[in-house]
Design a protein around this motif. Structure first.
Motif, mmCIF file in Angstrom:
data_model
loop_
_atom_site.group_PDB
_atom_site.id
_atom_site.type_symbol
_atom_site.label_atom_id
_atom_site.label_comp_id
_atom_site.label_asym_id
_atom_site.label_seq_id
_atom_site.Cartn_x
_atom_site.Cartn_y
_atom_site.Cartn_z
ATOM 1 N N PHE A 47 2.682 1.640 -12.990
ATOM 2 C CA PHE A 47 2.951 1.695 -11.546
ATOM 3 C C PHE A 47 2.368 2.978 -10.958
ATOM 4 C CE2 PHE A 47 5.540 3.378 -8.079
ATOM 5 C CZ PHE A 47 5.501 2.340 -7.164
ATOM 6 N N ARG A 48 2.607 4.095 -11.633
ATOM 7 C CA ARG A 48 2.134 5.392 -11.136
ATOM 8 C C ARG A 48 0.609 5.495 -11.164
ATOM 9 N NH1 ARG A 48 5.934 9.504 -10.965
ATOM 10 N NH2 ARG A 48 7.859 8.625 -10.137
ATOM 11 N N ARG A 49 -0.017 4.729 -12.039
ATOM 12 C CA ARG A 49 -1.480 4.744 -12.106
ATOM 13 C C ARG A 49 -2.095 4.214 -10.819
ATOM 14 N NH1 ARG A 49 -5.032 0.877 -16.172
ATOM 15 N NH2 ARG A 49 -7.104 1.567 -15.492
ATOM 16 N N TRP A 50 -1.454 3.226 -10.230
ATOM 17 C CA TRP A 50 -2.042 2.548 -9.070
ATOM 18 C C TRP A 50 -1.340 2.841 -7.752
ATOM 19 C CZ3 TRP A 50 -6.622 1.079 -10.258
ATOM 20 C CH2 TRP A 50 -6.914 0.604 -11.548
ATOM 21 N N ASN A 51 -0.207 3.540 -7.802
ATOM 22 C CA ASN A 51 0.575 3.796 -6.599
ATOM 23 C C ASN A 51 1.071 5.235 -6.571
ATOM 24 O OD1 ASN A 51 1.111 0.794 -5.585
ATOM 25 N ND2 ASN A 51 1.462 0.824 -7.789
ATOM 26 N N THR A 52 1.103 5.809 -5.385
ATOM 27 C CA THR A 52 1.672 7.143 -5.202
ATOM 28 C C THR A 52 2.654 7.069 -4.039
ATOM 29 O OG1 THR A 52 -0.396 8.150 -5.947
ATOM 30 C CG2 THR A 52 1.176 9.582 -4.828
ATOM 31 N N PRO A 53 3.936 6.843 -4.333
ATOM 32 C CA PRO A 53 4.934 6.728 -3.265
ATOM 33 C C PRO A 53 5.102 8.047 -2.509
ATOM 34 C CG PRO A 53 5.783 5.905 -5.362
ATOM 35 C CD PRO A 53 4.519 6.632 -5.658
ATOM 36 N N LEU A 54 5.555 7.944 -1.275
ATOM 37 C CA LEU A 54 5.837 9.148 -0.492
ATOM 38 C C LEU A 54 7.007 9.919 -1.087
ATOM 39 C CD1 LEU A 54 5.443 7.802 3.157
ATOM 40 C CD2 LEU A 54 3.863 9.267 1.895
ATOM 41 N N THR A 55 7.969 9.192 -1.634
ATOM 42 C CA THR A 55 9.106 9.828 -2.304
ATOM 43 C C THR A 55 9.152 9.338 -3.742
ATOM 44 O OG1 THR A 55 10.616 8.062 -1.582
ATOM 45 C CG2 THR A 55 10.446 10.024 -0.186
ATOM 46 N N THR A 56 9.549 10.232 -4.641
ATOM 47 C CA THR A 56 9.599 9.910 -6.062
ATOM 48 C C THR A 56 11.038 9.977 -6.553
ATOM 49 O OG1 THR A 56 7.390 10.835 -6.385
ATOM 50 C CG2 THR A 56 8.760 10.537 -8.350
ATOM 51 N N GLU A 57 11.506 8.895 -7.137
ATOM 52 C CA GLU A 57 12.858 8.876 -7.683
ATOM 53 C C GLU A 57 12.822 9.342 -9.143
ATOM 54 O OE1 GLU A 57 11.867 5.330 -6.367
ATOM 55 O OE2 GLU A 57 11.920 6.607 -4.601
ATOM 56 N N THR A 58 13.734 10.222 -9.505
ATOM 57 C CA THR A 58 13.775 10.741 -10.874
ATOM 58 C C THR A 58 15.101 10.453 -11.572
ATOM 59 O OG1 THR A 58 14.538 12.901 -10.070
ATOM 60 C CG2 THR A 58 12.152 12.587 -10.329
#
Length: 202
Positions: A47-58
């Motif tokens: 998911f992170r390879r193809w998308n960069t969300p405005l907010t990141t949940e950890t």
């Protein structure tokens, strides 16, 4: 507001489109299993390879906050988020959302992701087929766009299979992977309500 002759119950959107062994259900921010699935999906390396969300949940608190924000946007009519679930077991398989809903131009954008264990089974293809049909029939929209990072061939195949033809390349239209200070190109697909219905196998 009570229903009248001009507001029949039949015109209310189907809350849970289903078919192909899937059910497009709603995320519940108070259900821990939903939070865990959301967090796994959004932190998955693919998911992170193809998308960069405005907010990141950890963590689960961040996942809950994200789902609460999403529900507020849905209540405002800005988006319609769906949890992709196995129709038989109810297990979460991924997410698909109708986003940036524009009632004036009757358009929206669709985005999705699938959990690692559900990949390779046609889940994204079938969920997109269900979501597109629902969007045109229930929301009365005319145009549904699908954009993905250039080079994401799996998303390209899914779009074409579901009747979203290529429309071109948008230069610098999304963030580079893991960055919000650099951009990459987007391959754009779109489907119109008047396009021929595409039969999706399965």
């Amino acid at each position: 507001m009570a229903l009248t002759d001009e507001q029949p119950a039949a015109r209310r959107p189907d809350p849970a489109p289903h078919g192909h062994g899937l059910r497009l259900d709603h995320w519940d921010p108070d259900t821990e299993a939903h939070l865990e699935s959301w967090l796994r999906g959004r932190t998955d390396p693919e998911f992170r390879r193809w998308n960069t969300p405005l907010t990141t949940e950890t963590d689960l608190a961040g996942a809950r906050a994200a789902l609460v924000r999403q529900q507020a946007q849905a209540d405002d009519g800005i988006c319609m988020p769906f949890r992709i679930a196995d129709a038989a077991s109810g297990a979460t398989l991924g997410h698909i959302g109708i986003n940036v809903i524009d009632r004036v131009f009757r358009s929206a954008r669709v985005g999705y992701w699938v959990l690692p264990e559900a990949r390779g089974r046609g889940v994204a293809t079938h969920a997109l087929d269900l979501a597109a049909a629902w969007t045109f029939a229930e929301l009365g929209l005319y145009r549904l766009e699908l954009g993905h990072a250039l080079g994401h061939e799996a998303s390209c195949r899914i779009a074409r299979t579901c009747g979203f033809p290529d429309e071109g390349t948008l230069r610098g239209a999304m963030f580079e992977a893991g960055r919000q200070d650099a951009f990459r190109d987007v391959h754009l697909h779109a489907r119109l309500a008047t396009d021929p219905t595409t039969a999706v196998a399965g």
